[in-house]
Design a protein around this motif. Sequence first.
Motif, mmCIF file in Angstrom:
data_model
loop_
_atom_site.group_PDB
_atom_site.id
_atom_site.type_symbol
_atom_site.label_atom_id
_atom_site.label_comp_id
_atom_site.label_asym_id
_atom_site.label_seq_id
_atom_site.Cartn_x
_atom_site.Cartn_y
_atom_site.Cartn_z
ATOM 1 N N THR A 180 -10.392 -7.620 31.753
ATOM 2 C CA THR A 180 -10.862 -7.215 33.081
ATOM 3 C C THR A 180 -9.747 -7.325 34.113
ATOM 4 O OG1 THR A 180 -11.641 -9.485 33.479
ATOM 5 C CG2 THR A 180 -13.227 -7.911 32.595
ATOM 6 N N GLU A 181 -8.642 -7.966 33.753
ATOM 7 C CA GLU A 181 -7.505 -8.114 34.664
ATOM 8 C C GLU A 181 -6.547 -6.937 34.491
ATOM 9 O OE1 GLU A 181 -5.686 -11.936 34.188
ATOM 10 O OE2 GLU A 181 -7.602 -12.965 34.007
ATOM 11 N N PRO A 182 -5.697 -6.693 35.489
ATOM 12 C CA PRO A 182 -4.752 -5.571 35.402
ATOM 13 C C PRO A 182 -3.783 -5.729 34.223
ATOM 14 C CG PRO A 182 -4.884 -6.431 37.646
ATOM 15 C CD PRO A 182 -5.599 -7.404 36.779
ATOM 16 N N LEU A 183 -3.539 -4.632 33.528
ATOM 17 C CA LEU A 183 -2.573 -4.624 32.435
ATOM 18 C C LEU A 183 -1.199 -4.220 32.966
ATOM 19 C CD1 LEU A 183 -4.627 -2.812 29.644
ATOM 20 C CD2 LEU A 183 -4.065 -5.238 29.759
ATOM 21 N N GLY B 183 -3.481 -10.802 33.297
ATOM 22 C CA GLY B 183 -2.893 -10.468 34.588
ATOM 23 C C GLY B 183 -1.579 -11.173 34.857
ATOM 24 N N GLN C 211 -8.384 -13.035 28.691
ATOM 25 C CA GLN C 211 -8.312 -13.790 29.934
ATOM 26 C C GLN C 211 -6.865 -14.196 30.196
ATOM 27 O OE1 GLN C 211 -11.376 -16.830 29.093
ATOM 28 N NE2 GLN C 211 -12.520 -15.929 30.786
ATOM 29 N N ALA D 48 1.178 -8.760 34.299
ATOM 30 C CA ALA D 48 1.047 -7.442 34.927
ATOM 31 C C ALA D 48 2.363 -6.922 35.483
ATOM 32 C CB ALA D 48 -0.012 -7.495 36.031
#
Length: 239
Positions: free
Chosen positions: A156-159, A138, A135, A141
Amino acid sequence: MRGPVLLLGGTGEARELAGRLSEAGVEVVSSLAGRLADPLLPAGEVRVGGFGGVPGLTAWLQEHRPAAVVDATHPFAAGMTTNAAAACTGAGTPLLRLQRPGWTAEPGDDWAFVDDLAQAAALVRGTAFLTTGRQGVGAFAGLPGRVLVRCVDPPTEPLPAGATLVLARGPFTVAEELALMREHAVDVVVTKDSGGPMTAAKLVAARELGIPVVLVRRPPLPAGVAVVPTVEEALSWLR
């Protein structure tokens, strides 16, 4: 003491406390957030998933009437800790916060503390090793360089564009951390001030390699909540 005890868990201390209470014949209900696909389960009854905020937890407490609530969630689970304090006040249920102490720098450590992940990302130079959990990834990112991201489940967030994702569950040894940091030519370690020995090997490895560490400070605890740092003190409080 007479049970039941509602244990807000997900940490090693929570699992240890659940085991000790179960061995003593105390009924314990452990509540897990359900964010991990394959969590380590404690002894006793386990419920997975949220309560529905403060109203839902208050209703659960009023229905089940536990003798006490022990909040042994992660030091950065600020939402659950805040909700527990409000719900226990509303239901008149005794509440204890079991929270391990944060880490203390030792000679040779090069640490910088920040208030959040965005501030941590601003300090990154070169190849970063992120161990902040899935969590909030992002926030990093936009990093231009190579980034090593390690967590238990996929984010689930952009890498970041140059990210290498390692899915692994600790604890890790100092030798393992040294090998990983050397393999990926890590220039800076970014982590949260989780505290405890279970995840401290990366700090030892960074010290040995002369790598700086950026640590995110813990969120403040709700006012007036009793806090103990160890399982033994939690057991004493419950007695």
